[in-house]
Design a protein around this motif. Sequence first.
Motif, PDB file in Angstrom:
ATOM      1  N   GLY A  74     174.838  80.624  89.010  1.00  0.00           N
ATOM      2  CA  GLY A  74     173.385  80.838  88.904  1.00  0.00           C
ATOM      3  C   GLY A  74     173.024  81.705  87.717  1.00  0.00           C
ATOM      4  O   GLY A  74     172.044  82.464  87.737  1.00  0.00           O
ATOM      5  N   LYS A  96     173.505  67.765  81.669  1.00  0.00           N
ATOM      6  CA  LYS A  96     172.448  68.107  82.638  1.00  0.00           C
ATOM      7  C   LYS A  96     171.766  69.426  82.277  1.00  0.00           C
ATOM      8  O   LYS A  96     170.552  69.559  82.417  1.00  0.00           O
ATOM      9  CB  LYS A  96     173.038  68.168  84.048  1.00  0.00           C
ATOM     10  CG  LYS A  96     173.521  66.814  84.548  1.00  0.00           C
ATOM     11  CD  LYS A  96     174.271  66.956  85.858  1.00  0.00           C
ATOM     12  CE  LYS A  96     175.143  65.746  86.123  1.00  0.00           C
ATOM     13  NZ  LYS A  96     176.117  66.000  87.196  1.00  0.00           N
ATOM     14  N   VAL A  97     172.554  70.401  81.819  1.00  0.00           N
ATOM     15  CA  VAL A  97     171.947  71.668  81.387  1.00  0.00           C
ATOM     16  C   VAL A  97     170.985  71.412  80.229  1.00  0.00           C
ATOM     17  O   VAL A  97     169.867  71.930  80.201  1.00  0.00           O
ATOM     18  CB  VAL A  97     173.038  72.708  81.002  1.00  0.00           C
ATOM     19  CG1 VAL A  97     172.438  73.895  80.268  1.00  0.00           C
ATOM     20  CG2 VAL A  97     173.787  73.173  82.248  1.00  0.00           C
ATOM     21  N   THR A 136     179.448  74.366  83.784  1.00  0.00           N
ATOM     22  CA  THR A 136     179.661  74.336  85.249  1.00  0.00           C
ATOM     23  C   THR A 136     179.664  75.744  85.820  1.00  0.00           C
ATOM     24  O   THR A 136     179.229  75.983  86.942  1.00  0.00           O
ATOM     25  CB  THR A 136     180.966  73.603  85.666  1.00  0.00           C
ATOM     26  OG1 THR A 136     182.111  74.408  85.357  1.00  0.00           O
ATOM     27  CG2 THR A 136     181.111  72.245  84.989  1.00  0.00           C
ATOM     28  N   LEU A 167     170.552  78.727  81.939  1.00  0.00           N
ATOM     29  CA  LEU A 167     170.709  77.497  81.165  1.00  0.00           C
ATOM     30  C   LEU A 167     170.881  77.837  79.688  1.00  0.00           C
ATOM     31  O   LEU A 167     169.943  78.339  79.044  1.00  0.00           O
ATOM     32  CB  LEU A 167     169.482  76.597  81.359  1.00  0.00           C
ATOM     33  CG  LEU A 167     169.152  76.225  82.817  1.00  0.00           C
ATOM     34  CD1 LEU A 167     167.837  75.457  82.878  1.00  0.00           C
ATOM     35  CD2 LEU A 167     170.288  75.420  83.440  1.00  0.00           C
ATOM     36  N   ASN A 210     177.910  78.286  84.494  1.00  0.00           N
ATOM     37  CA  ASN A 210     176.548  78.822  84.377  1.00  0.00           C
ATOM     38  C   ASN A 210     175.643  78.339  85.503  1.00  0.00           C
ATOM     39  O   ASN A 210     174.762  79.067  85.952  1.00  0.00           O
ATOM     40  CB  ASN A 210     175.944  78.457  83.016  1.00  0.00           C
ATOM     41  CG  ASN A 210     176.691  79.080  81.836  1.00  0.00           C
ATOM     42  OD1 ASN A 210     176.525  78.669  80.706  1.00  0.00           O
ATOM     43  ND2 ASN A 210     177.533  80.074  82.094  1.00  0.00           N
ATOM     44  N   THR A 211     175.871  77.116  85.975  1.00  0.00           N
ATOM     45  CA  THR A 211     175.063  76.644  87.104  1.00  0.00           C
ATOM     46  C   THR A 211     175.662  77.139  88.426  1.00  0.00           C
ATOM     47  O   THR A 211     174.943  77.596  89.305  1.00  0.00           O
ATOM     48  CB  THR A 211     174.956  75.104  87.110  1.00  0.00           C
ATOM     49  OG1 THR A 211     176.256  74.545  87.003  1.00  0.00           O
ATOM     50  CG2 THR A 211     174.103  74.614  85.951  1.00  0.00           C
ATOM     51  N   GLU A 243     178.163  68.008  82.904  1.00  0.00           N
ATOM     52  CA  GLU A 243     177.313  69.143  83.287  1.00  0.00           C
ATOM     53  C   GLU A 243     176.570  69.712  82.085  1.00  0.00           C
ATOM     54  O   GLU A 243     175.442  70.182  82.200  1.00  0.00           O
ATOM     55  CB  GLU A 243     178.145  70.229  83.977  1.00  0.00           C
ATOM     56  CG  GLU A 243     178.757  69.783  85.283  1.00  0.00           C
ATOM     57  CD  GLU A 243     177.736  69.183  86.249  1.00  0.00           C
ATOM     58  OE1 GLU A 243     176.822  69.897  86.675  1.00  0.00           O
ATOM     59  OE2 GLU A 243     177.854  67.977  86.573  1.00  0.00           O
TER      60      GLU A 243
END
Length: 459
Positions: A313, A352-353, A307, A316, A309-310, A349
């Motif tokens: 920004g 998703k990554v 969370t 990945l 890292n996204t 999350e």
Amino acid sequence: MSSEQALSGRFPLDCNAVRGPLLHFLAEPGVGTPAPDSYEYLPDGVLVWREGRVLATGDAATLLPELPAQCRVEQWPDGLIMPGLIDTHVHMPQLSVMASYGTQLLDWLETYTFPAESRFADPVWAERGAERFVDLLLAHGTTSALVFSTSHRGATEALFRAAHQRDMAIITGKVMMDRHAPEGVRDETRQSYEDSLELIGHWHGRGRQRYAVTPRFAATSSVEQLTLAGRLLGEAPGVLMQTHWAENHAEIAWIRELFPDRKSYLDVYDHFGLLGSTSVLAHGIHIDQEDRRRLAETGSRIAFCPTSNTFLGSGLFDLASAREAGVEVGLATDVGGGTSLSMLATLGEAYKVCQLRGQSLNPFQALYMATLGNAGVLHQADSVGNFAPGKHADFLIIDRFASPMLRMKNTAVSDLRGLLFDLMILGDDRCVRRTYIAGHCRYDRDTAQGVAFDACLSG
Ligand code: GUN
Ligand code: ZN
């Protein structure tokens, strides 16, 4: 059953138990279909404990008749009994930093994070902040964590105290940062070393507390401080080391400027003796095969913080490459760069990554990582992470129907994969019905909500 019979039976009279669907992991399930002996799932199970330690798990039909009549058995047919979640990287002073708009790492540190951390110089603020933090961990189902404190010795002591009072296994350390940071959070090289040494002497191994030498990252420590951090590791066997590494491109370019003689960012830590099996490096996003090889060779671990890292920004994380190279990876929230203290939300999350990288993270693997896997990353697998007899009874009652979506899906307990994937993608702190530490209920959603935490919000 007479008391003589109960006394001579398998379980002592003063044991306690919970009954309901029960899941825990016994080994790494693997990335594909989970190995059948890697987990124990009991649709109608029982967990028995006494004096804070697990005695047994088993099918209700088998185990209940063996329990003495005095044993209190709580019933959770709509729940899921599972081990407490473990967070391998989170910041105690950054709760108020969560959800700060518009910046990436280096600006985020200057604009939001350092000012928030400087407030922890105040002992009253630090005490309240530390207590709030551990109570919020419990409310999110996290029973153990590797935590960044601040650079203030008092705040670090406050965090140890708060965890110790709750008998909660926390690993933390005073942040070492003697340059490139404003007054208020910057420390003094020699004092930082001495404070760390005294904190280790007082807290490492006291109850369930352990120490982690905590240089923030290579940019905020002088060569002398990094040398002293390495010396601390040598002087205090068994302490962990935590830092940040290879999170953001501007950060990496800065490290290159600051340490022109070192062949890589990882080599900076290696050079100062900061790699090894007790080292946990947060992020490790922008890295290469040589880095992975060296991590695996030294046994150093990465904390994957999806969370954060996204949100910042940063990039990945490449979980599959780390795994293939034999690097141990833990999962972590990294609050306040991360956007939730919930390890369940973090699993979603992470999924998703991995998807964005064309990889997959199945729910067995994810829940293994958040429990027994993370316990191993933090060298705690002998005492927490699953329900092996003798371990601390740190466990959760998960509410499988905590939200309208979960209720709507109403996944059957017989569909374990579906149930776990629902929790991983749709679950969060709402699913935490109760949190037990060493057999004591330390968080109960029904009684705690709106009472313990409202006052925090104004702080
Ligand atoms: N790098 C150095 N300090 C920090 C921090 O507090 N959070 C994150 N995400 N990265 C860092
Ligand atoms: Zn961090």
